[in-house]
Design a protein around this motif. Structure first.
Motif, PDB file in Angstrom:
ATOM      1  N   SER A  32      18.047  -9.223 -31.116  1.00  0.00           N
ATOM      2  CA  SER A  32      16.985  -9.735 -30.257  1.00  0.00           C
ATOM      3  C   SER A  32      16.465 -11.072 -30.776  1.00  0.00           C
ATOM      4  CB  SER A  32      15.854  -8.711 -30.182  1.00  0.00           C
ATOM      5  OG  SER A  32      14.818  -9.185 -29.389  1.00  0.00           O
ATOM      6  N   TYR A  33      16.271 -11.175 -32.086  1.00  0.00           N
ATOM      7  CA  TYR A  33      15.742 -12.399 -32.686  1.00  0.00           C
ATOM      8  C   TYR A  33      16.722 -13.561 -32.567  1.00  0.00           C
ATOM      9  CZ  TYR A  33      14.047 -15.659 -36.228  1.00  0.00           C
ATOM     10  OH  TYR A  33      13.628 -16.779 -36.881  1.00  0.00           O
TER      11      TYR A  33
ATOM     12  N   GLN B 278      17.546   0.073 -35.806  1.00  0.00           N
ATOM     13  CA  GLN B 278      16.412  -0.771 -35.463  1.00  0.00           C
ATOM     14  C   GLN B 278      16.598  -2.190 -36.009  1.00  0.00           C
ATOM     15  OE1 GLN B 278      13.908   0.110 -33.332  1.00  0.00           O
ATOM     16  NE2 GLN B 278      13.549  -2.090 -33.404  1.00  0.00           N
TER      17      GLN B 278
ATOM     18  N   LYS C 180      19.049  -7.798 -26.014  1.00  0.00           N
ATOM     19  CA  LYS C 180      19.061  -6.480 -26.654  1.00  0.00           C
ATOM     20  C   LYS C 180      20.478  -6.161 -27.103  1.00  0.00           C
ATOM     21  CE  LYS C 180      15.133  -4.574 -24.290  1.00  0.00           C
ATOM     22  NZ  LYS C 180      14.325  -3.596 -24.913  1.00  0.00           N
TER      23      LYS C 180
ATOM     24  N   GLU D 177      19.126  -3.972 -33.865  1.00  0.00           N
ATOM     25  CA  GLU D 177      18.483  -4.295 -32.586  1.00  0.00           C
ATOM     26  C   GLU D 177      17.555  -5.496 -32.743  1.00  0.00           C
ATOM     27  OE1 GLU D 177      17.524  -4.026 -28.598  1.00  0.00           O
ATOM     28  OE2 GLU D 177      18.858  -2.582 -29.557  1.00  0.00           O
ATOM     29  N   ASP D 178      16.720  -5.468 -33.779  1.00  0.00           N
ATOM     30  CA  ASP D 178      15.783  -6.576 -34.014  1.00  0.00           C
ATOM     31  C   ASP D 178      16.525  -7.880 -34.295  1.00  0.00           C
ATOM     32  OD1 ASP D 178      13.725  -4.770 -33.676  1.00  0.00           O
ATOM     33  OD2 ASP D 178      13.266  -4.594 -35.819  1.00  0.00           O
TER      34      ASP D 178
END
Length: 183
Positions: free
Chosen positions: A58-59, A51, A64, A54-55
Motif C-alpha cells: 500500500s505504501y 499485515q 492493496k 499489505e502495508d
C-alpha cells in the motif's frame, strides 16, 4: 503395487514400535521442545507478516496486496517480485510447520492410555495463547509437581516421536512421490 503397500506397512510397523518403546533421539526431543516454545511466536509472525506485506504494498504502490497479486507486472517497478515471493514463501513454510504441530497435537490427543493428559500438558504449556504457568497446569491436572514434570517429559517425548518419527517422514515420502510423478 504390492511392494508399495508392503513398504508402507513396514514403515508404519516400525513407527509403532518406536512409539511403544519411546525411543527418542535427544536431538529430536530438544528440537521438539524448541518448536513448541516458538509456536505462538510463529503464529504471531504469520499474522504480522501478512499485515506488513499489505502495508508495504500500500505504501510503495498505493494499491492493496490483492490488487498487486492480480497484476504483479505493475508491481515490479515498486516492489521487488523476488522479495515479495520470498516473504510469501516464508509465510507458507511457517504455516506448514504450524500445520504439522497441530496434526501431531491431534494425534497426541488420541494416544492410548493417557486419557488426553499428554495433550493437555503440551497444549497448556506451549500452545494456548493464554499463558499458563506451571502451578496452573499442576492444579488443572491435579497432580504433584514431580508428577507434572515427569509427565511433561513423557508428553514431549511422545509428541516428538509422532512429529519426527511419523509425520515428517510421511511428509518427506509424499514430497518424494510427487517428485517422482513430475519426473
Amino acid at each position: 503395487m504390492d511392494l508399495f503397500f508392503n513398504e508402507i506397512n513396514n514403515r508404519k510397523q516400525k513407527q509403532l514400535q518406536i512409539m511403544k518403546n519411546n525411543e527418542i533421539n535427544p536431538k529430536h526431543y530438544h528440537n521438539t521442545k524448541l518448536l513448541l516454545k516458538l509456536y505462538n511466536k510463529v503464529l504471531w509472525r504469520i499474522n504480522n507478516n501478512f499485515q506488513i506485506i499489505e502495508d508495504e504494498c500500500s505504501y510503495t504502490t498505493g494499491k492493496k496486496m490483492d490488487e498487486l497479486v492480480d497484476n504483479l507486472l505493475d508491481a515490479e517497478m515498486f516492489v521487488s517480485e523476488a522479495r515479495l515471493e520470498s516473504r510469501l514463501q516464508s509465510i507458507k513454510d511457517s504455516r506448514e510447520i504450524i500445520k504439522l504441530i497441530d496434526k501431531a497435537l491431534i494425534m497426541l490427543k488420541s494416544y492410548p492410555d493417557n486419557e488426553e493428559r499428554y495433550y493437555w500438558i503440551i497444549y497448556k504449556a506451549y500452545i494456548t495463547p493464554e499463558k499458563c504457568n506451571e502451578n496452573d497446569i499442576i492444579d488443572f491436572l491435579r497432580c504433584s509437581r514431580a508428577t507434572y514434570f515427569r509427565e511433561k517429559k513423557k508428553a514431549i517425548t511422545i509428541f516428538s516421536t509422532i512429529l519426527w518419527g511419523y509425520l515428517i517422514p510421511e511428509l518427506l515420502d509424499e514430497n518424494n512421490d510427487i517428485g517422482l510423478i513430475h519426473s
